[in-house]
Scaffold this motif. Structure first.
Motif, PDB file in Angstrom:
ATOM      1  N   LEU A   1       0.875  -1.172   0.000  1.00 37.42           N
ATOM      2  CA  LEU A   1       0.000   0.000   0.000  1.00 37.42           C
ATOM      3  C   LEU A   1       0.910   1.220   0.000  1.00 37.42           C
ATOM      4  O   LEU A   1       1.686   1.420   0.932  1.00 37.42           O
ATOM      5  CB  LEU A   1      -0.901   0.017   1.233  1.00 37.42           C
ATOM      6  CG  LEU A   1      -1.641   1.333   1.510  1.00 37.42           C
ATOM      7  CD1 LEU A   1      -2.599   1.677   0.380  1.00 37.42           C
ATOM      8  CD2 LEU A   1      -2.383   1.251   2.828  1.00 37.42           C
ATOM      9  N   VAL A   2       0.828   2.015  -1.053  1.00 37.97           N
ATOM     10  CA  VAL A   2       1.614   3.240  -1.179  1.00 37.97           C
ATOM     11  C   VAL A   2       0.671   4.408  -0.935  1.00 37.97           C
ATOM     12  O   VAL A   2      -0.376   4.502  -1.576  1.00 37.97           O
ATOM     13  CB  VAL A   2       2.252   3.360  -2.581  1.00 37.97           C
ATOM     14  CG1 VAL A   2       3.029   4.658  -2.701  1.00 37.97           C
ATOM     15  CG2 VAL A   2       3.129   2.154  -2.880  1.00 37.97           C
ATOM     16  N   THR A   3       1.027   5.278  -0.004  1.00 34.41           N
ATOM     17  CA  THR A   3       0.210   6.443   0.305  1.00 34.41           C
ATOM     18  C   THR A   3       0.936   7.694  -0.176  1.00 34.41           C
ATOM     19  O   THR A   3       2.105   7.901   0.148  1.00 34.41           O
ATOM     20  CB  THR A   3      -0.072   6.548   1.815  1.00 34.41           C
ATOM     21  OG1 THR A   3      -0.702   5.335   2.245  1.00 34.41           O
ATOM     22  CG2 THR A   3      -0.970   7.725   2.125  1.00 34.41           C
ATOM     23  N   ILE A   4       0.218   8.523  -0.939  1.00 35.98           N
ATOM     24  CA  ILE A   4       0.753   9.781  -1.440  1.00 35.98           C
ATOM     25  C   ILE A   4       0.001  10.902  -0.731  1.00 35.98           C
ATOM     26  O   ILE A   4      -1.234  10.960  -0.787  1.00 35.98           O
ATOM     27  CB  ILE A   4       0.552   9.907  -2.966  1.00 35.98           C
ATOM     28  CG1 ILE A   4       1.203   8.732  -3.692  1.00 35.98           C
ATOM     29  CG2 ILE A   4       1.091  11.238  -3.467  1.00 35.98           C
ATOM     30  CD1 ILE A   4       0.825   8.645  -5.157  1.00 35.98           C
ATOM     31  N   ASN A   5       0.716  11.769  -0.049  1.00 38.63           N
ATOM     32  CA  ASN A   5       0.107  12.915   0.620  1.00 38.63           C
ATOM     33  C   ASN A   5       0.312  14.156  -0.222  1.00 38.63           C
ATOM     34  O   ASN A   5       1.448  14.456  -0.616  1.00 38.63           O
ATOM     35  CB  ASN A   5       0.724  13.117   2.010  1.00 38.63           C
ATOM     36  CG  ASN A   5       0.357  11.999   2.946  1.00 38.63           C
ATOM     37  OD1 ASN A   5      -0.797  11.844   3.300  1.00 38.63           O
ATOM     38  ND2 ASN A   5       1.337  11.203   3.325  1.00 38.63           N
ATOM     39  N   LEU A   6      -0.785  14.866  -0.499  1.00 40.23           N
ATOM     40  CA  LEU A   6      -0.754  16.061  -1.338  1.00 40.23           C
ATOM     41  C   LEU A   6      -1.521  17.181  -0.670  1.00 40.23           C
ATOM     42  O   LEU A   6      -2.437  16.937   0.109  1.00 40.23           O
ATOM     43  CB  LEU A   6      -1.435  15.784  -2.693  1.00 40.23           C
ATOM     44  CG  LEU A   6      -0.923  14.630  -3.534  1.00 40.23           C
ATOM     45  CD1 LEU A   6      -1.848  14.412  -4.724  1.00 40.23           C
ATOM     46  CD2 LEU A   6       0.489  14.914  -4.001  1.00 40.23           C
ATOM     47  N   ILE A   7      -1.194  18.404  -1.029  1.00 41.76           N
ATOM     48  CA  ILE A   7      -2.000  19.547  -0.629  1.00 41.76           C
ATOM     49  C   ILE A   7      -3.164  19.618  -1.609  1.00 41.76           C
ATOM     50  O   ILE A   7      -2.971  19.542  -2.829  1.00 41.76           O
ATOM     51  CB  ILE A   7      -1.176  20.846  -0.661  1.00 41.76           C
ATOM     52  CG1 ILE A   7      -0.049  20.764   0.372  1.00 41.76           C
ATOM     53  CG2 ILE A   7      -2.065  22.060  -0.396  1.00 41.76           C
ATOM     54  CD1 ILE A   7       0.925  21.916   0.312  1.00 41.76           C
TER      55      ILE A   7
ATOM     56  N   VAL B   1      -4.383  16.973   1.993  1.00 40.61           N
ATOM     57  CA  VAL B   1      -4.360  17.784   3.202  1.00 40.61           C
ATOM     58  C   VAL B   1      -4.895  19.167   2.836  1.00 40.61           C
ATOM     59  O   VAL B   1      -4.492  19.730   1.811  1.00 40.61           O
ATOM     60  CB  VAL B   1      -2.913  17.881   3.750  1.00 40.61           C
ATOM     61  CG1 VAL B   1      -2.848  18.779   4.961  1.00 40.61           C
ATOM     62  CG2 VAL B   1      -2.374  16.497   4.052  1.00 40.61           C
ATOM     63  N   PRO B   2      -5.791  19.730   3.639  1.00 38.94           N
ATOM     64  CA  PRO B   2      -6.305  21.066   3.322  1.00 38.94           C
ATOM     65  C   PRO B   2      -5.174  22.097   3.224  1.00 38.94           C
ATOM     66  O   PRO B   2      -4.175  22.013   3.945  1.00 38.94           O
ATOM     67  CB  PRO B   2      -7.231  21.387   4.494  1.00 38.94           C
ATOM     68  CG  PRO B   2      -7.628  20.062   5.049  1.00 38.94           C
ATOM     69  CD  PRO B   2      -6.430  19.172   4.845  1.00 38.94           C
ATOM     70  N   GLU B   3      -5.370  23.062   2.341  1.00 32.34           N
ATOM     71  CA  GLU B   3      -4.401  24.150   2.206  1.00 32.34           C
ATOM     72  C   GLU B   3      -4.195  24.819   3.559  1.00 32.34           C
ATOM     73  O   GLU B   3      -5.132  24.993   4.329  1.00 32.34           O
ATOM     74  CB  GLU B   3      -4.919  25.200   1.226  1.00 32.34           C
ATOM     75  CG  GLU B   3      -5.040  24.714  -0.195  1.00 32.34           C
ATOM     76  CD  GLU B   3      -5.512  25.811  -1.105  1.00 32.34           C
ATOM     77  OE1 GLU B   3      -4.796  26.823  -1.228  1.00 32.34           O
ATOM     78  OE2 GLU B   3      -6.601  25.662  -1.692  1.00 32.34           O
ATOM     79  N   GLY B   4      -2.943  25.158   3.845  1.00 34.81           N
ATOM     80  CA  GLY B   4      -2.629  25.813   5.103  1.00 34.81           C
ATOM     81  C   GLY B   4      -2.430  24.854   6.261  1.00 34.81           C
ATOM     82  O   GLY B   4      -1.986  25.258   7.330  1.00 34.81           O
ATOM     83  N   HIS B   5      -2.743  23.557   6.070  1.00 41.00           N
ATOM     84  CA  HIS B   5      -2.569  22.560   7.125  1.00 41.00           C
ATOM     85  C   HIS B   5      -1.293  21.752   6.929  1.00 41.00           C
ATOM     86  O   HIS B   5      -1.082  20.752   7.595  1.00 41.00           O
ATOM     87  CB  HIS B   5      -3.767  21.607   7.157  1.00 41.00           C
ATOM     88  CG  HIS B   5      -5.017  22.272   7.616  1.00 41.00           C
ATOM     89  ND1 HIS B   5      -6.062  21.575   8.149  1.00 41.00           N
ATOM     90  CD2 HIS B   5      -5.402  23.571   7.646  1.00 41.00           C
ATOM     91  CE1 HIS B   5      -7.039  22.402   8.468  1.00 41.00           C
ATOM     92  NE2 HIS B   5      -6.656  23.630   8.160  1.00 41.00           N
ATOM     93  N   TRP B   6      -0.481  22.185   6.013  1.00 40.27           N
ATOM     94  CA  TRP B   6       0.780  21.517   5.710  1.00 40.27           C
ATOM     95  C   TRP B   6       1.824  22.623   5.692  1.00 40.27           C
ATOM     96  O   TRP B   6       1.676  23.615   4.978  1.00 40.27           O
ATOM     97  CB  TRP B   6       0.672  20.875   4.339  1.00 40.27           C
ATOM     98  CG  TRP B   6       1.850  20.070   3.871  1.00 40.27           C
ATOM     99  CD1 TRP B   6       3.175  20.367   4.013  1.00 40.27           C
ATOM    100  CD2 TRP B   6       1.788  18.862   3.134  1.00 40.27           C
ATOM    101  NE1 TRP B   6       3.945  19.426   3.424  1.00 40.27           N
ATOM    102  CE2 TRP B   6       3.114  18.473   2.863  1.00 40.27           C
ATOM    103  CE3 TRP B   6       0.758  18.068   2.665  1.00 40.27           C
ATOM    104  CZ2 TRP B   6       3.425  17.323   2.157  1.00 40.27           C
ATOM    105  CZ3 TRP B   6       1.082  16.941   1.960  1.00 40.27           C
ATOM    106  CH2 TRP B   6       2.395  16.557   1.712  1.00 40.27           C
ATOM    107  N   GLY B   7       2.852  22.468   6.460  1.00 38.19           N
ATOM    108  CA  GLY B   7       3.853  23.524   6.534  1.00 38.19           C
ATOM    109  C   GLY B   7       5.247  23.007   6.273  1.00 38.19           C
ATOM    110  O   GLY B   7       5.526  21.827   6.441  1.00 38.19           O
ATOM    111  N   ILE B   8       6.094  23.916   5.872  1.00 35.93           N
ATOM    112  CA  ILE B   8       7.504  23.608   5.690  1.00 35.93           C
ATOM    113  C   ILE B   8       8.306  24.817   6.162  1.00 35.93           C
ATOM    114  O   ILE B   8       7.928  25.961   5.889  1.00 35.93           O
ATOM    115  CB  ILE B   8       7.806  23.243   4.214  1.00 35.93           C
ATOM    116  CG1 ILE B   8       9.216  22.705   4.061  1.00 35.93           C
ATOM    117  CG2 ILE B   8       7.564  24.419   3.297  1.00 35.93           C
ATOM    118  CD1 ILE B   8       9.466  22.035   2.730  1.00 35.93           C
ATOM    119  N   GLY B   9       9.330  24.558   6.929  1.00 39.28           N
ATOM    120  CA  GLY B   9      10.156  25.650   7.439  1.00 39.28           C
ATOM    121  C   GLY B   9       9.396  26.610   8.339  1.00 39.28           C
ATOM    122  O   GLY B   9       9.720  27.789   8.410  1.00 39.28           O
ATOM    123  N   GLY B  10       8.347  26.110   8.979  1.00 38.69           N
ATOM    124  CA  GLY B  10       7.568  26.942   9.881  1.00 38.69           C
ATOM    125  C   GLY B  10       6.479  27.758   9.201  1.00 38.69           C
ATOM    126  O   GLY B  10       5.826  28.570   9.848  1.00 38.69           O
TER     127      GLY B  10
END
Length: 73
Positions: free
Chosen positions: A3-9, A48-57
């Motif tokens: 099972l491969v899961t791909i997480n996207l915005i 993932v809903p926009e704004g619920h995924w962050g990078i570098g804070g």
């Protein structure tokens, strides 16, 4: 049975692009594990809903990802 899961915005990729991801990831796994495993190779896309995924804070939006895709960021 992999099972491969791909997480996207969400709102970044079209349904056609997501279908292409599923097809290509499946093909890659089948190259590794053998053709007999194609029918039991699962690929799941989670958005993932926009704004619920962050990078570098910083939270990311679809617009920000589209800018990256165009080489503008």
């Amino acid at each position: 049975m992999p099972l491969v899961t791909i997480n996207l915005i969400e709102n970044v990729f079209s349904p056609e692009q997501k279908a292409e991801m599923i097809e290509k990831i499946t093909n890659t796994m089948v190259e590794i594990e053998g053709e007999n495993m194609r029918q039991v190779t699962w690929v799941k896309i989670e958005e993932v809903p926009e704004g619920h995924w962050g990078i570098g804070g910083n939270p990311l939006t679809a617009a920000m990802v589209h800018q990256l895709q165009r080489g503008e960021a």
